[in-house]
Design an enzyme around this catalytic site. Sequence first.
Site, PDB file in Angstrom:
ATOM      1  N   GLY A 201      34.046 -35.718 -29.074  1.00 39.90           N
ATOM      2  CA  GLY A 201      35.404 -36.206 -29.300  1.00 39.90           C
ATOM      3  C   GLY A 201      36.050 -35.495 -30.465  1.00 39.90           C
ATOM      4  N   GLY A 206      34.720 -38.280 -35.089  1.00 42.72           N
ATOM      5  CA  GLY A 206      33.327 -37.887 -35.297  1.00 42.72           C
ATOM      6  C   GLY A 206      32.918 -38.007 -36.753  1.00 42.72           C
ATOM      7  N   GLU A 225      29.688 -33.416 -31.187  1.00 41.20           N
ATOM      8  CA  GLU A 225      30.372 -32.187 -30.806  1.00 41.20           C
ATOM      9  C   GLU A 225      31.844 -32.471 -31.027  1.00 41.20           C
ATOM     10  OE1 GLU A 225      29.784 -30.757 -26.722  1.00 41.20           O
ATOM     11  OE2 GLU A 225      31.701 -29.786 -27.108  1.00 41.20           O
ATOM     12  N   CYS A 262      36.340 -28.218 -24.663  1.00 40.67           N
ATOM     13  CA  CYS A 262      35.861 -27.861 -26.000  1.00 40.67           C
ATOM     14  C   CYS A 262      35.757 -26.340 -26.133  1.00 40.67           C
ATOM     15  CB  CYS A 262      34.520 -28.525 -26.273  1.00 40.67           C
ATOM     16  SG  CYS A 262      33.385 -28.375 -24.905  1.00 40.67           S
TER      17      CYS A 262
HETATM   18  P1  NAP Z   1      38.352 -39.624 -30.091  1.00 39.27           P
HETATM   19  O1  NAP Z   1      39.643 -40.206 -30.530  1.00 39.27           O
HETATM   20  O2  NAP Z   1      37.521 -38.995 -31.121  1.00 39.27           O
HETATM   21  O3  NAP Z   1      37.533 -40.802 -29.374  1.00 39.27           O
HETATM   22  C1  NAP Z   1      36.239 -40.592 -28.865  1.00 39.27           C
HETATM   23  C2  NAP Z   1      35.447 -41.886 -28.941  1.00 39.27           C
HETATM   24  O4  NAP Z   1      35.184 -42.183 -30.305  1.00 39.27           O
HETATM   25  C3  NAP Z   1      36.190 -43.082 -28.381  1.00 39.27           C
HETATM   26  O5  NAP Z   1      35.250 -43.912 -27.720  1.00 39.27           O
HETATM   27  C4  NAP Z   1      36.712 -43.768 -29.618  1.00 39.27           C
HETATM   28  O6  NAP Z   1      36.789 -45.159 -29.459  1.00 39.27           O
HETATM   29  C5  NAP Z   1      35.669 -43.472 -30.648  1.00 39.27           C
HETATM   30  N1  NAP Z   1      36.207 -43.406 -32.001  1.00 39.27           N
HETATM   31  C6  NAP Z   1      37.155 -42.549 -32.440  1.00 39.27           C
HETATM   32  N2  NAP Z   1      37.374 -42.746 -33.763  1.00 39.27           N
HETATM   33  C7  NAP Z   1      36.552 -43.736 -34.139  1.00 39.27           C
HETATM   34  C8  NAP Z   1      36.311 -44.387 -35.378  1.00 39.27           C
HETATM   35  N3  NAP Z   1      36.975 -44.064 -36.461  1.00 39.27           N
HETATM   36  N4  NAP Z   1      35.384 -45.369 -35.400  1.00 39.27           N
HETATM   37  C9  NAP Z   1      34.709 -45.701 -34.289  1.00 39.27           C
HETATM   38  N5  NAP Z   1      34.910 -45.143 -33.079  1.00 39.27           N
HETATM   39  C10 NAP Z   1      35.804 -44.161 -33.011  1.00 39.27           C
HETATM   40  O7  NAP Z   1      38.539 -38.562 -28.938  1.00 39.27           O
HETATM   41  P2  NAP Z   1      39.434 -38.568 -27.608  1.00 39.27           P
HETATM   42  O8  NAP Z   1      40.149 -39.853 -27.389  1.00 39.27           O
HETATM   43  O9  NAP Z   1      38.542 -38.132 -26.540  1.00 39.27           O
HETATM   44  O10 NAP Z   1      40.471 -37.412 -27.845  1.00 39.27           O
HETATM   45  C11 NAP Z   1      41.212 -37.280 -28.999  1.00 39.27           C
HETATM   46  C12 NAP Z   1      41.013 -35.887 -29.580  1.00 39.27           C
HETATM   47  O11 NAP Z   1      39.617 -35.538 -29.611  1.00 39.27           O
HETATM   48  C13 NAP Z   1      41.628 -34.766 -28.808  1.00 39.27           C
HETATM   49  O12 NAP Z   1      42.984 -34.611 -29.082  1.00 39.27           O
HETATM   50  C14 NAP Z   1      40.779 -33.592 -29.245  1.00 39.27           C
HETATM   51  O13 NAP Z   1      41.249 -33.070 -30.457  1.00 39.27           O
HETATM   52  C15 NAP Z   1      39.433 -34.138 -29.476  1.00 39.27           C
HETATM   53  N6  NAP Z   1      38.438 -33.905 -28.399  1.00 39.27           N
HETATM   54  C16 NAP Z   1      37.508 -32.934 -28.555  1.00 39.27           C
HETATM   55  C17 NAP Z   1      36.556 -32.731 -27.573  1.00 39.27           C
HETATM   56  C18 NAP Z   1      35.505 -31.681 -27.685  1.00 39.27           C
HETATM   57  O14 NAP Z   1      34.882 -31.365 -26.701  1.00 39.27           O
HETATM   58  N7  NAP Z   1      35.241 -31.135 -28.850  1.00 39.27           N
HETATM   59  C19 NAP Z   1      36.539 -33.530 -26.449  1.00 39.27           C
HETATM   60  C20 NAP Z   1      37.492 -34.524 -26.322  1.00 39.27           C
HETATM   61  C21 NAP Z   1      38.416 -34.710 -27.317  1.00 39.27           C
HETATM   62  P3  NAP Z   1      38.223 -45.873 -29.262  1.00 39.27           P
HETATM   63  O15 NAP Z   1      38.883 -45.140 -28.190  1.00 39.27           O
HETATM   64  O16 NAP Z   1      37.874 -47.254 -28.985  1.00 39.27           O
HETATM   65  O17 NAP Z   1      38.950 -45.639 -30.525  1.00 39.27           O
END
Ligand code: NAP
Length: 462
Positions: A201, A206, A225, A262
Amino acid sequence: MKLVDQAVSSAVEAHKKRALGSRANRVALLNGLADALDATAAELIAIADSETHLGVPRLTGEVARTGFQLRMFADLVSQGQLDSVLVNPAVAGPPPVGHPALIRDYESLGPVAMFSASNFPFAFSVLGGDTASALAAGCPVVVKGHPGHPKLTERTVEMAQSVVAAQGLHPGVFGLVTGEGVEVGQSLVDHPQIAAVAFTGSVHGGLALWARCNARPRPIPFFGELGSINPIVALEAALEKDSQALAETLAGSITLGCGQFCTSPGIVFLPSGALGDQFAVQLKAALAKASTHAMLHQGIQAQYDKRISQVRAAGVQTLVEPRDGCQAYVAQTNLATFMASKTLQEEVFGSACLLVQVDSADQVCQGLHAVGGSLTVTLWGADSPTNGVDQILRVARQIAGRVLFASVPTGVAVAAGQHHGGPFPSSTMPSTTSVGPDAMMRFLRPVCLQDAPQWVQESLHA
Ligand code: NAP
């Protein structure tokens, strides 16, 4: 949090009872999950498409990859190749040559918290590579569902739990926690009985979860990741030969999955001058014919819009603007502007790419160092070590987990030679991979048995 506590307690119980202790159980479970995934593929793909907009062809390929991964880990467990016992017989005499009889075996870590990714609803979600590799290592898994595809999560978990039940395994082998807000994920990683976390994420999310893992009374590994820019270095030799074809391939890679990979290429280092200028024109023309689908969810779209506004404001020349039917954004700048701007050196998640003009191999190296940790670096035209190409390769190897000498970084082969990881922020544990057989080793801990009695030795081969 009651839901989290119930799921983790059940996973702990399953681990204590060694539900996945025998190889036979793990092999049967992984193959059973792959078979069930195949059997429900059409239904799951339809749900996934309605929740993610990723399209049936892409999702069909992702299901095939997910099944392939489950079966690959089943085969690895069955062959016992990676986690085999290493026997080091006693050597008589004083140390350092002499030593007691030593056997190196492995112990599974315990219940793993697995955070599903938004951008891979199958391959990095409920039954994705993290889950498959943790189960292969004998660890029960508690999935934190991604709110971007809740129905798919629920249905996949239901299917997986019915496989667990049909095989007579403890139900704690596979659990799910969901809910609005970050509290669910937070209490999952805080739970004293969780042994490790796998996460795909954002850098922001992360880092927050990794910090919690380290702040626990008993810190645990966090296999995250996070973000990756995946720079491409287009050397003159490649542009002289293949400029048009490379521009078209790059346009396809930038727009694939609306850039929500990613490994999406975020920066291209181009030679300044006629060759680089021609490539920029060809890329622009190729993108004029390209299309993208809707992004995964509103939050990701809003973040993409915000990031490209920041890039626009950082002194770059915009070459391609998002338009109806295609989200792609491409801008161009010189190395000095790039080096001076943190905004330009950070990932834009989506179909965005920045062309950075460079005059020498030294400048390429400076640019790559500014990009920092990345899953991949692609070198086009590195056919000989001359003109500083060897120096560029050295830097590429320092900053990336995978260096490509052809094509584009999107598309990650699932094979033993793969490494999907890299220095931070691409991964929080750069010595590990989240794709390929070695992913399983993240969830195993070596244990040395010294001067073990016969019955212990016999039990290792049971
Ligand atoms: P995300 O916001 O990081 O969320 C991923 C997971 O982590 C969700 O289940 C979320 O839960 C949880 N989470 C996020 N922040 C948290 C915190 N502070 N405490 C506890 N749990 C937390 O990622 P996303 O929704 O998939 O996408 C958002 C951004 O992530 C994208 O714009 C991109 O920049 C990045 N991304 C990167 C990759 C990669 O492969 N590197 C893949 C996908 C996304 P909740 O939803 O319940 O908050």
